[in-house]
Scaffold this motif. Structure first.
Motif, PDB file in Angstrom:
ATOM      1  N   ILE A   1       0.880  -1.166   0.000  1.00  0.00           N
ATOM      2  CA  ILE A   1       0.000   0.000   0.000  1.00  0.00           C
ATOM      3  C   ILE A   1       0.917   1.216   0.000  1.00  0.00           C
ATOM      4  O   ILE A   1       1.794   1.329   0.864  1.00  0.00           O
ATOM      5  N   GLU A   2       0.746   2.114  -0.948  1.00  0.00           N
ATOM      6  CA  GLU A   2       1.593   3.299  -1.026  1.00  0.00           C
ATOM      7  C   GLU A   2       0.726   4.555  -1.096  1.00  0.00           C
ATOM      8  O   GLU A   2      -0.126   4.681  -1.977  1.00  0.00           O
ATOM      9  N   TRP A   3       0.949   5.444  -0.155  1.00  0.00           N
ATOM     10  CA  TRP A   3       0.232   6.714  -0.127  1.00  0.00           C
ATOM     11  C   TRP A   3       1.191   7.823  -0.528  1.00  0.00           C
ATOM     12  O   TRP A   3       2.131   8.125   0.201  1.00  0.00           O
ATOM     13  N   ASP A   4       0.945   8.408  -1.685  1.00  0.00           N
ATOM     14  CA  ASP A   4       1.673   9.596  -2.130  1.00  0.00           C
ATOM     15  C   ASP A   4       0.899  10.792  -1.575  1.00  0.00           C
ATOM     16  O   ASP A   4      -0.155  11.164  -2.110  1.00  0.00           O
ATOM     17  N   ILE A   5       1.413  11.367  -0.503  1.00  0.00           N
ATOM     18  CA  ILE A   5       0.670  12.409   0.202  1.00  0.00           C
ATOM     19  C   ILE A   5       0.551  13.673  -0.643  1.00  0.00           C
ATOM     20  O   ILE A   5      -0.499  14.327  -0.650  1.00  0.00           O
ATOM     21  N   ILE A   6       1.586  14.012  -1.366  1.00  0.00           N
ATOM     22  CA  ILE A   6       1.548  15.220  -2.192  1.00  0.00           C
ATOM     23  C   ILE A   6       0.494  15.098  -3.288  1.00  0.00           C
ATOM     24  O   ILE A   6      -0.247  16.046  -3.570  1.00  0.00           O
ATOM     25  N   ARG A   7       0.401  13.928  -3.901  1.00  0.00           N
ATOM     26  CA  ARG A   7      -0.585  13.702  -4.966  1.00  0.00           C
ATOM     27  C   ARG A   7      -1.948  13.309  -4.416  1.00  0.00           C
ATOM     28  O   ARG A   7      -2.915  13.207  -5.166  1.00  0.00           O
ATOM     29  N   SER A   8      -2.025  13.080  -3.105  1.00  0.00           N
ATOM     30  CA  SER A   8      -3.271  12.661  -2.465  1.00  0.00           C
ATOM     31  C   SER A   8      -3.839  11.405  -3.130  1.00  0.00           C
ATOM     32  O   SER A   8      -5.001  11.356  -3.534  1.00  0.00           O
ATOM     33  N   GLU A   9      -2.993  10.384  -3.202  1.00  0.00           N
ATOM     34  CA  GLU A   9      -3.359   9.161  -3.918  1.00  0.00           C
ATOM     35  C   GLU A   9      -2.808   7.935  -3.197  1.00  0.00           C
ATOM     36  O   GLU A   9      -1.645   7.908  -2.800  1.00  0.00           O
ATOM     37  N   ILE A  10      -3.661   6.932  -3.031  1.00  0.00           N
ATOM     38  CA  ILE A  10      -3.252   5.653  -2.449  1.00  0.00           C
ATOM     39  C   ILE A  10      -3.349   4.579  -3.520  1.00  0.00           C
ATOM     40  O   ILE A  10      -4.374   4.457  -4.197  1.00  0.00           O
ATOM     41  N   GLU A  11      -2.270   3.802  -3.653  1.00  0.00           N
ATOM     42  CA  GLU A  11      -2.269   2.680  -4.583  1.00  0.00           C
ATOM     43  C   GLU A  11      -2.066   1.389  -3.803  1.00  0.00           C
ATOM     44  O   GLU A  11      -1.157   1.283  -2.983  1.00  0.00           O
ATOM     45  N   VAL A  12      -2.945   0.414  -4.046  1.00  0.00           N
ATOM     46  CA  VAL A  12      -2.859  -0.892  -3.393  1.00  0.00           C
ATOM     47  C   VAL A  12      -2.590  -1.938  -4.458  1.00  0.00           C
ATOM     48  O   VAL A  12      -3.327  -2.045  -5.440  1.00  0.00           O
ATOM     49  N   GLU A  13      -1.531  -2.708  -4.266  1.00  0.00           N
ATOM     50  CA  GLU A  13      -1.200  -3.782  -5.195  1.00  0.00           C
ATOM     51  C   GLU A  13      -1.166  -5.094  -4.422  1.00  0.00           C
ATOM     52  O   GLU A  13      -0.332  -5.288  -3.535  1.00  0.00           O
ATOM     53  N   ASP A  14      -2.089  -5.990  -4.735  1.00  0.00           N
ATOM     54  CA  ASP A  14      -2.217  -7.292  -4.082  1.00  0.00           C
ATOM     55  C   ASP A  14      -1.795  -8.366  -5.078  1.00  0.00           C
ATOM     56  O   ASP A  14      -2.560  -8.732  -5.981  1.00  0.00           O
ATOM     57  N   LEU A  15      -0.574  -8.872  -4.929  1.00  0.00           N
ATOM     58  CA  LEU A  15      -0.040  -9.857  -5.870  1.00  0.00           C
ATOM     59  C   LEU A  15      -0.619 -11.243  -5.629  1.00  0.00           C
ATOM     60  O   LEU A  15      -0.707 -12.050  -6.560  1.00  0.00           O
ATOM     61  N   THR A  16      -1.030 -11.526  -4.402  1.00  0.00           N
ATOM     62  CA  THR A  16      -1.627 -12.829  -4.113  1.00  0.00           C
ATOM     63  C   THR A  16      -2.934 -13.011  -4.865  1.00  0.00           C
ATOM     64  O   THR A  16      -3.218 -14.084  -5.419  1.00  0.00           O
ATOM     65  N   HIS A  17      -3.745 -11.966  -4.897  1.00  0.00           N
ATOM     66  CA  HIS A  17      -5.049 -12.030  -5.541  1.00  0.00           C
ATOM     67  C   HIS A  17      -5.059 -11.319  -6.900  1.00  0.00           C
ATOM     68  O   HIS A  17      -6.130 -11.112  -7.472  1.00  0.00           O
ATOM     69  N   ASN A  18      -3.869 -10.927  -7.367  1.00  0.00           N
ATOM     70  CA  ASN A  18      -3.710 -10.310  -8.685  1.00  0.00           C
ATOM     71  C   ASN A  18      -4.668  -9.133  -8.887  1.00  0.00           C
ATOM     72  O   ASN A  18      -5.428  -9.061  -9.862  1.00  0.00           O
ATOM     73  N   SER A  19      -4.626  -8.194  -7.937  1.00  0.00           N
ATOM     74  CA  SER A  19      -5.521  -7.033  -8.027  1.00  0.00           C
ATOM     75  C   SER A  19      -4.753  -5.757  -7.734  1.00  0.00           C
ATOM     76  O   SER A  19      -3.739  -5.754  -7.037  1.00  0.00           O
ATOM     77  N   ARG A  20      -5.265  -4.687  -8.291  1.00  0.00           N
ATOM     78  CA  ARG A  20      -4.683  -3.363  -8.062  1.00  0.00           C
ATOM     79  C   ARG A  20      -5.814  -2.345  -8.014  1.00  0.00           C
ATOM     80  O   ARG A  20      -6.739  -2.401  -8.823  1.00  0.00           O
ATOM     81  N   GLU A  21      -5.734  -1.447  -7.067  1.00  0.00           N
ATOM     82  CA  GLU A  21      -6.750  -0.396  -6.975  1.00  0.00           C
ATOM     83  C   GLU A  21      -6.080   0.915  -6.585  1.00  0.00           C
ATOM     84  O   GLU A  21      -5.013   0.929  -5.963  1.00  0.00           O
ATOM     85  N   THR A  22      -6.721   2.015  -6.973  1.00  0.00           N
ATOM     86  CA  THR A  22      -6.201   3.338  -6.667  1.00  0.00           C
ATOM     87  C   THR A  22      -7.301   4.164  -6.021  1.00  0.00           C
ATOM     88  O   THR A  22      -8.441   4.182  -6.491  1.00  0.00           O
ATOM     89  N   TYR A  23      -6.937   4.821  -4.946  1.00  0.00           N
ATOM     90  CA  TYR A  23      -7.867   5.708  -4.243  1.00  0.00           C
ATOM     91  C   TYR A  23      -7.341   7.125  -4.402  1.00  0.00           C
ATOM     92  O   TYR A  23      -6.259   7.459  -3.927  1.00  0.00           O
ATOM     93  N   LYS A  24      -8.093   7.985  -5.112  1.00  0.00           N
ATOM     94  CA  LYS A  24      -7.638   9.340  -5.418  1.00  0.00           C
ATOM     95  C   LYS A  24      -8.552  10.392  -4.808  1.00  0.00           C
ATOM     96  O   LYS A  24      -9.754  10.176  -4.642  1.00  0.00           O
ATOM     97  N   ASN A  25      -7.939  11.534  -4.506  1.00  0.00           N
ATOM     98  CA  ASN A  25      -8.695  12.728  -4.140  1.00  0.00           C
ATOM     99  C   ASN A  25      -8.332  13.810  -5.148  1.00  0.00           C
ATOM    100  O   ASN A  25      -7.356  14.545  -4.967  1.00  0.00           O
ATOM    101  N   THR A  26      -9.067  13.871  -6.224  1.00  0.00           N
ATOM    102  CA  THR A  26      -8.761  14.851  -7.263  1.00  0.00           C
ATOM    103  C   THR A  26      -9.101  16.261  -6.781  1.00  0.00           C
ATOM    104  O   THR A  26     -10.050  16.469  -6.020  1.00  0.00           O
ATOM    105  N   ASN A  27      -8.291  17.214  -7.228  1.00  0.00           N
ATOM    106  CA  ASN A  27      -8.479  18.627  -6.865  1.00  0.00           C
ATOM    107  C   ASN A  27      -8.524  18.829  -5.357  1.00  0.00           C
ATOM    108  O   ASN A  27      -9.333  19.578  -4.825  1.00  0.00           O
ATOM    109  N   PHE A  28      -7.635  18.116  -4.659  1.00  0.00           N
ATOM    110  CA  PHE A  28      -7.623  18.182  -3.203  1.00  0.00           C
ATOM    111  C   PHE A  28      -7.161  19.557  -2.722  1.00  0.00           C
ATOM    112  O   PHE A  28      -6.145  20.088  -3.183  1.00  0.00           O
ATOM    113  N   ASP A  29      -7.893  20.137  -1.776  1.00  0.00           N
ATOM    114  CA  ASP A  29      -7.564  21.430  -1.197  1.00  0.00           C
ATOM    115  C   ASP A  29      -7.026  21.203   0.210  1.00  0.00           C
ATOM    116  O   ASP A  29      -7.760  20.802   1.113  1.00  0.00           O
ATOM    117  N   ARG A  30      -5.731  21.445   0.403  1.00  0.00           N
ATOM    118  CA  ARG A  30      -5.099  21.183   1.699  1.00  0.00           C
ATOM    119  C   ARG A  30      -5.744  21.978   2.820  1.00  0.00           C
ATOM    120  O   ARG A  30      -5.841  21.500   3.960  1.00  0.00           O
TER     121      ARG A  30
END
Length: 347
Positions: free
Chosen positions: A264-293
């Motif tokens: 699980i990787e959270w790029d705080i500056i880009r406000s984006e979380i990427e989850v890569e699950d190799l056991t279950h061969n899945s990938r998902e991204t959680y984004k906050n577009t146009n995030f206002d700090r």
């Protein structure tokens, strides 16, 4: 509603503007002895044509006793770190709720008394850990609690910023972050991610810190630190590494969690979380577009004001976050004494 400010620098003025959005009719006063009155925007750029005292109709006091006669409903403590605890103790003694900007303090002196006074008098003290209100921070905690990538093997936190470029209106070695006497240094200044690690995993068993003042800047505080925590979580242990610096011109803020199924990787500056699950061969991204700090600062202040009206305990009350802060002070101790610190008990 009336608010009393202690410190109207960049962060104090941000809280002032946000309070005006939340409560447009709020009355504002300030205890201050500096002559600086120009406005500092959320981008930390000065507007020398705007006088905050007249713009926001701020009543000013130079004596604490006179400020108490103002009878504020609460106070915002955003003066230098080294003054936080002594200021908050005076306010709690006068039964005035406190919103305190992070970090709580630069040493342990007075912390136990402040905590005890807050409990006995039932006067709330909330700490401004605005990252706890970040949608990605909340989402990451959910993923950790759900064991989204199974057993955690290691956590890596990387924080780079460039402190000399923060304030164009003052010299980098004349504001608190670069001054030991005011409670500066990268460990306490860049404490948000340390607080998040404590929120996610609790207290570590041991820690070790290396680094110090590695730059050629004219400051008397540590500017770059590498920290290793022996973390215990759900009955097992794993390492957490934190590399923090505020003399790096390349901006970087990331939290990387590695586990038995992937990452699980959270790029705080880009406000984006990427989850890569190799056991279950899945990938998902959680984004906050146009995030206002600034929305984080609004959220934390709105939460505090709501807690005052409902007598709820703030989610970042002093009692709930103080152990995490004491861990940061242990990091400073490990760095200064070149020792491995055990975290047996805190306050």
């Amino acid at each position: 509603m009336k608010v009393l400010f202690f410190g109207l620098g960049g962060i104090g003025q941000r809280h002032l503007r946000n309070l005006k959005k939340i409560q447009p009719d709020i009355q504002v006063a300030a205890f201050r002895n500096k002559g600086r009155t120009f406005e500092i925007g959320n981008d930390l750029r000065p507007d020398y044509n705007s006088d905050i005292v007249s713009k926001y109709n701020i009543s000013t006091f130079e004596e604490f006793e006179d400020a108490m006669k103002y009878e504020p409903d609460f106070a915002v403590v955003s003066n230098p770190t080294s003054l936080h605890v002594s200021t908050a103790k005076q306010l709690v003694m006068n039964e005035i709720p406190v919103f305190m900007e992070k970090p709580i303090s630069d040493c342990v002196d007075g912390l136990d008394q402040l905590l005890q006074m807050s409990k006995e008098k039932k006067v709330p003290v909330m700490i401004g850990y605005m990252m706890r209100f970040h949608p990605c921070a909340i989402k990451l905690k959910e993923m950790i609690d759900e064991m989204r990538i199974g057993k955690i093997f290691s956590v890596h936190v990387m924080i780079n910023s460039y402190m000399p470029g923060w304030h164009s209106y003052e010299k980098y070695n004349e504001f608190y972050a670069g001054m030991k006497s005011l409670g500066g240094g990268v460990v306490l200044t860049e404490i948000h991610e340390q607080d998040l690690i404590y929120w996610y995993f609790g207290k570590p068993d041991r820690l070790w810190a290396v680094g110090g003042k590695l730059s050629n800047l004219n400051i008397d505080v540590e500017d770059t630190v590498g920290i290793l925590l022996e973390q215990k979580f759900l009955g097992y242990k794993f390492p957490v590494s934190l590399n923090i610096s505020f003399v790096q011109k390349y901006p970087l803020r990331k939290i990387l969690i590695l586990g038995e199924h992937g990452k699980i990787e959270w790029d705080i500056i880009r406000s984006e979380i990427e989850v890569e699950d190799l056991t279950h061969n899945s990938r998902e991204t959680y984004k906050n577009t146009n995030f206002d700090r600034n929305s984080l600062f609004i959220s934390e202040m709105r939460h505090f004001v709501e807690c005052l009206s409902t007598t709820k305990d703030p989610i970042t009350s002093l009692e709930k976050v103080i152990d995490g802060h004491l861990i940061a002070l242990k990091i400073k101790e490990s760095l200064n004494k070149d020792i491995v610190s055990s975290i047996d008990s805190l306050l």
